[in-house]
Design a protein around this motif. Sequence first.
Motif, PDB file in Angstrom:
ATOM      1  N   ALA A 235       0.832  -1.205   0.000  1.00 17.15           N
ATOM      2  CA  ALA A 235       0.000   0.000   0.000  1.00 17.15           C
ATOM      3  C   ALA A 235       0.865   1.251   0.000  1.00 17.15           C
ATOM      4  N   PRO A 236       0.357   2.362  -0.554  1.00 16.77           N
ATOM      5  CA  PRO A 236       1.069   3.631  -0.444  1.00 16.77           C
ATOM      6  C   PRO A 236       1.311   3.973   1.020  1.00 16.77           C
ATOM      7  N   THR A 237       2.402   4.675   1.289  1.00 13.92           N
ATOM      8  CA  THR A 237       2.768   4.978   2.677  1.00 13.92           C
ATOM      9  C   THR A 237       1.623   5.615   3.441  1.00 13.92           C
ATOM     10  N   SER A 238       0.901   6.515   2.794  1.00 14.91           N
ATOM     11  CA  SER A 238      -0.191   7.218   3.470  1.00 14.91           C
ATOM     12  C   SER A 238      -1.405   6.331   3.713  1.00 14.91           C
ATOM     13  N   GLU A 239      -1.437   5.153   3.073  1.00 18.56           N
ATOM     14  CA  GLU A 239      -2.589   4.263   3.183  1.00 18.56           C
ATOM     15  C   GLU A 239      -2.227   2.910   3.803  1.00 18.56           C
ATOM     16  N   ALA A 240      -0.995   2.798   4.299  1.00 22.06           N
ATOM     17  CA  ALA A 240      -0.508   1.499   4.760  1.00 22.06           C
ATOM     18  C   ALA A 240      -0.999   1.158   6.160  1.00 22.06           C
ATOM     19  N   ASP A 241      -2.279   1.131   6.316  1.00 16.64           N
ATOM     20  CA  ASP A 241      -2.879   0.601   7.534  1.00 16.64           C
ATOM     21  C   ASP A 241      -4.259   0.071   7.194  1.00 16.64           C
ATOM     22  N   ILE A 242      -4.852  -0.589   8.149  1.00 14.79           N
ATOM     23  CA  ILE A 242      -6.111  -1.271   7.897  1.00 14.79           C
ATOM     24  C   ILE A 242      -7.286  -0.306   7.817  1.00 14.79           C
ATOM     25  N   ASN A 243      -7.050   0.957   8.064  1.00 17.15           N
ATOM     26  CA  ASN A 243      -8.121   1.954   8.005  1.00 17.15           C
ATOM     27  C   ASN A 243      -8.156   2.718   6.688  1.00 17.15           C
ATOM     28  N   SER A 244      -7.434   2.223   5.696  1.00 15.34           N
ATOM     29  CA  SER A 244      -7.483   2.834   4.373  1.00 15.34           C
ATOM     30  C   SER A 244      -8.801   2.483   3.686  1.00 15.34           C
TER      31      SER A 244
END
Length: 333
Positions: A235-244
């Motif tokens: 995932a893109p760094t700004s979206e690299a979590d489960i809350n994307s």
Amino acid sequence: MASSYDNMNDLVADLYPYFRVYKDGRVERFDDKSDSIGFSYVPPSLDDPQTDVSSKDVTISPYVSARLYLPKNTTANITQKLPILVYYHGGGLVSGSAFSLLHHRYLNVLVSKSNVVAISVEYRLAPEHDVPMIYEDCWTALQWVAAHVHVDDEKSTIVNKDPWLTDHGDFEKLSIVGDSAGGNIVYNMAMRAGKEGGINENVTINGSILAFPYLLIPIENVEQCVSYKIWMATAPTSEADINSPMINPLAEKAPSLSGLGCSRLLLCIGEKDEYIPREIGIRFVEGVKNSGWKGDLEFIEIENEGHCFQMTNINTEKSRDLIKRFASFIQST
């Protein structure tokens, strides 16, 4: 299996047996080294011996191509209009191909049973390309399909129209379908279509099938899932979590599911899915129901079956029954 690169200290992400990413940007995919899951390339065919389905490859843009499918007994009757199916292959957004044996064989059967004109999209892959770029490729393919409705419009800018679509496609009956990562793409395409009021000013999505979709929602031990680890590595760094919102349709910052841009939706999960826990699919269904979305929702859970079983074991009774269910949904859209 030994790596083709000697210095394992140069690893950025190690998702063996799926892929590895190195500091210099190189990506090592292990599905490319084995035909065990059917990811080897196969050419199109003008007459598949098992299904009588014809196929050919087309270029949509410099980055997007597709394999088109046409069922038997259509070329002699150009007045016969068939539903249109746009298909997105799976592979965790990091592998797979519209031109692989696995997906080609599956599309031949699905097209034969559904009696549709199908477009199986070849999009760029992560981690070499950002996930939003993948979605853009898939939207580009949808727009290319929808642009064929302007066949009598002198202002149309599409230059590579395909006669299989112009002669046989019924643009009032367009469905998008995807397995695994393809299901994730279907979700994102339907949300974008809802936001933009359709694919273009004349074509909307009627039906969406999310089969064993690659979605993530916070549940117990989700961090142990391979799908979670792949997302965190790609995932893109700004979206690299489960809350994307790209991966979690119930995230706080995700747009409301009431905005799904299709009139019908079918979600299919497997009771023993080893990649996407069944609870995620169930919670997604609940989210759609609670959102106020006005469309028709169908939900299927297949007992004692795992992830995308109907593709890898296409001739079993359960696989045939599920494909028939998909076909019925597409035909009734």
